[in-house]
Write an enzyme that holds these catalytic residues in place. Sequence first.
Site, PDB file in Angstrom:
ATOM      1  N   HIS A  48       0.995  -1.280  -0.077  1.00 28.42           N
ATOM      2  CA  HIS A  48       0.006  -0.079  -0.024  1.00 28.42           C
ATOM      3  C   HIS A  48       0.719   1.280  -0.235  1.00 28.42           C
ATOM      4  O   HIS A  48       0.528   2.140   0.509  1.00 28.42           O
ATOM      5  CB  HIS A  48      -1.158  -0.025   1.256  1.00 28.42           C
ATOM      6  CG  HIS A  48      -1.813  -1.386   1.241  1.00 28.42           C
ATOM      7  ND1 HIS A  48      -3.068  -1.272   0.652  1.00 28.42           N
ATOM      8  CD2 HIS A  48      -1.587  -2.419   1.457  1.00 28.42           C
ATOM      9  CE1 HIS A  48      -3.618  -2.493   0.771  1.00 28.42           C
ATOM     10  NE2 HIS A  48      -2.689  -3.137   1.477  1.00 28.42           N
ATOM     11  N   HIS A  69      -1.472   3.262  -5.126  1.00 33.58           N
ATOM     12  CA  HIS A  69      -1.669   1.990  -5.160  1.00 33.58           C
ATOM     13  C   HIS A  69      -3.201   1.584  -5.410  1.00 33.58           C
ATOM     14  O   HIS A  69      -4.188   2.478  -5.001  1.00 33.58           O
ATOM     15  CB  HIS A  69      -1.163   1.229  -4.210  1.00 33.58           C
ATOM     16  CG  HIS A  69      -1.636   1.559  -2.673  1.00 33.58           C
ATOM     17  ND1 HIS A  69      -1.723   2.813  -1.872  1.00 33.58           N
ATOM     18  CD2 HIS A  69      -3.025   0.915  -2.034  1.00 33.58           C
ATOM     19  CE1 HIS A  69      -2.238   3.002  -1.004  1.00 33.58           C
ATOM     20  NE2 HIS A  69      -3.141   1.743  -0.717  1.00 33.58           N
ATOM     21  N   ASP A  73      -6.264  -1.174  -3.886  1.00 31.81           N
ATOM     22  CA  ASP A  73      -6.695  -2.113  -2.916  1.00 31.81           C
ATOM     23  C   ASP A  73      -7.467  -3.143  -3.443  1.00 31.81           C
ATOM     24  O   ASP A  73      -8.342  -2.908  -4.241  1.00 31.81           O
ATOM     25  CB  ASP A  73      -7.480  -1.357  -1.775  1.00 31.81           C
ATOM     26  CG  ASP A  73      -6.817  -0.508  -0.764  1.00 31.81           C
ATOM     27  OD1 ASP A  73      -5.635  -0.722  -0.753  1.00 31.81           O
ATOM     28  OD2 ASP A  73      -7.564   0.036   0.092  1.00 31.81           O
ATOM     29  N   HIS A 115      -7.806  -6.994   1.037  1.00 30.61           N
ATOM     30  CA  HIS A 115      -7.278  -6.162   2.050  1.00 30.61           C
ATOM     31  C   HIS A 115      -8.271  -6.331   3.298  1.00 30.61           C
ATOM     32  O   HIS A 115      -7.770  -6.152   4.319  1.00 30.61           O
ATOM     33  CB  HIS A 115      -7.212  -4.818   1.491  1.00 30.61           C
ATOM     34  CG  HIS A 115      -6.634  -3.565   2.265  1.00 30.61           C
ATOM     35  ND1 HIS A 115      -5.773  -4.023   3.129  1.00 30.61           N
ATOM     36  CD2 HIS A 115      -6.925  -2.289   2.372  1.00 30.61           C
ATOM     37  CE1 HIS A 115      -5.316  -2.897   3.739  1.00 30.61           C
ATOM     38  NE2 HIS A 115      -6.113  -1.715   3.140  1.00 30.61           N
ATOM     39  N   HIS A 149     -13.841   1.026   3.794  1.00 29.47           N
ATOM     40  CA  HIS A 149     -13.135  -0.141   3.187  1.00 29.47           C
ATOM     41  C   HIS A 149     -14.087  -1.246   3.051  1.00 29.47           C
ATOM     42  O   HIS A 149     -14.406  -2.036   2.152  1.00 29.47           O
ATOM     43  CB  HIS A 149     -11.882  -0.572   3.923  1.00 29.47           C
ATOM     44  CG  HIS A 149     -10.814   0.135   3.659  1.00 29.47           C
ATOM     45  ND1 HIS A 149     -10.159   1.106   4.366  1.00 29.47           N
ATOM     46  CD2 HIS A 149      -9.959   0.230   2.553  1.00 29.47           C
ATOM     47  CE1 HIS A 149      -9.126   1.458   3.740  1.00 29.47           C
ATOM     48  NE2 HIS A 149      -8.905   1.139   2.724  1.00 29.47           N
ATOM     49  N   GLU A 166      -5.802   4.562  -4.073  1.00 28.76           N
ATOM     50  CA  GLU A 166      -5.576   5.451  -3.030  1.00 28.76           C
ATOM     51  C   GLU A 166      -4.068   6.073  -3.324  1.00 28.76           C
ATOM     52  O   GLU A 166      -3.359   5.490  -4.049  1.00 28.76           O
ATOM     53  CB  GLU A 166      -5.239   4.601  -1.547  1.00 28.76           C
ATOM     54  CG  GLU A 166      -6.841   4.105  -1.146  1.00 28.76           C
ATOM     55  CD  GLU A 166      -6.611   3.162  -0.097  1.00 28.76           C
ATOM     56  OE1 GLU A 166      -7.621   3.307   0.876  1.00 28.76           O
ATOM     57  OE2 GLU A 166      -5.523   2.356   0.144  1.00 28.76           O
TER      58      GLU A 166
HETATM   59 ZN   LIG Z   1      -4.290   0.549   0.503  1.00 31.35          ZN
END
Ligand SMILES: [Zn+2]
Length: 208
Positions: free
Chosen positions: A47, A51, A53, A57, A160, A172
Amino acid sequence: MKLIDVSVPLDARLPTYPGNTPFSLEPVKRIAGGDSSNVSTLHMSAHTGTHVDAPRHFFDDGPGTEALPLDMLIGRTRVIEVASRTGVSAEDLSGVDLSADVRLLIKTRNSFLWSVPDFQRDYVGVTESGANHLVAHGVKVVGVDYLSVEQFKKAGAPAHHVLLGAGTIVIEGLDLRDVDPGVYDMYCLPLRVVGSDGAPARVVLRMS
Ligand SMILES: [Zn+2]
């Protein structure tokens, strides 16, 4: 062709989310040291910097980064600017017409935090209501301009869970300082890391 690189440079000045491995480029072989070539080892979190996700995650049984659908990560993308200094809520998003968009990048004052090497805890995240609003309006890819879509240390990590749980891809660590709100073509290509919860990506916007 006008391209805007919205990825952050991976270097020693890059802020690191607390607890994650800081980025470093370790020299393994150096011509200056008598070796025949220069070879380095990269040290970083999955991360690090800009990047993507993967559902893995926050869900043990979710797909890793190798399963991220590239056709969702390339294409028409709307960039909006939100003035909130705390969290992007449903109210902040209520005036945005998302009917023609499945990809949304949210520019906030966060983008200006990249010039500070130390991690800034008061970055703007997406609230639970904001995440629910995005999912309800059919957003499939959401990008934010600091190291987490979550407000810092938010109990239960609702953004998330809502987004990744709905199959929405989260990008992100974007730098949107030089991007005006509008519609662009996005090219986001995360590294094909098998089984990973996240993968660094190069992300470029093209004026459409
Ligand atoms: Zn992340």
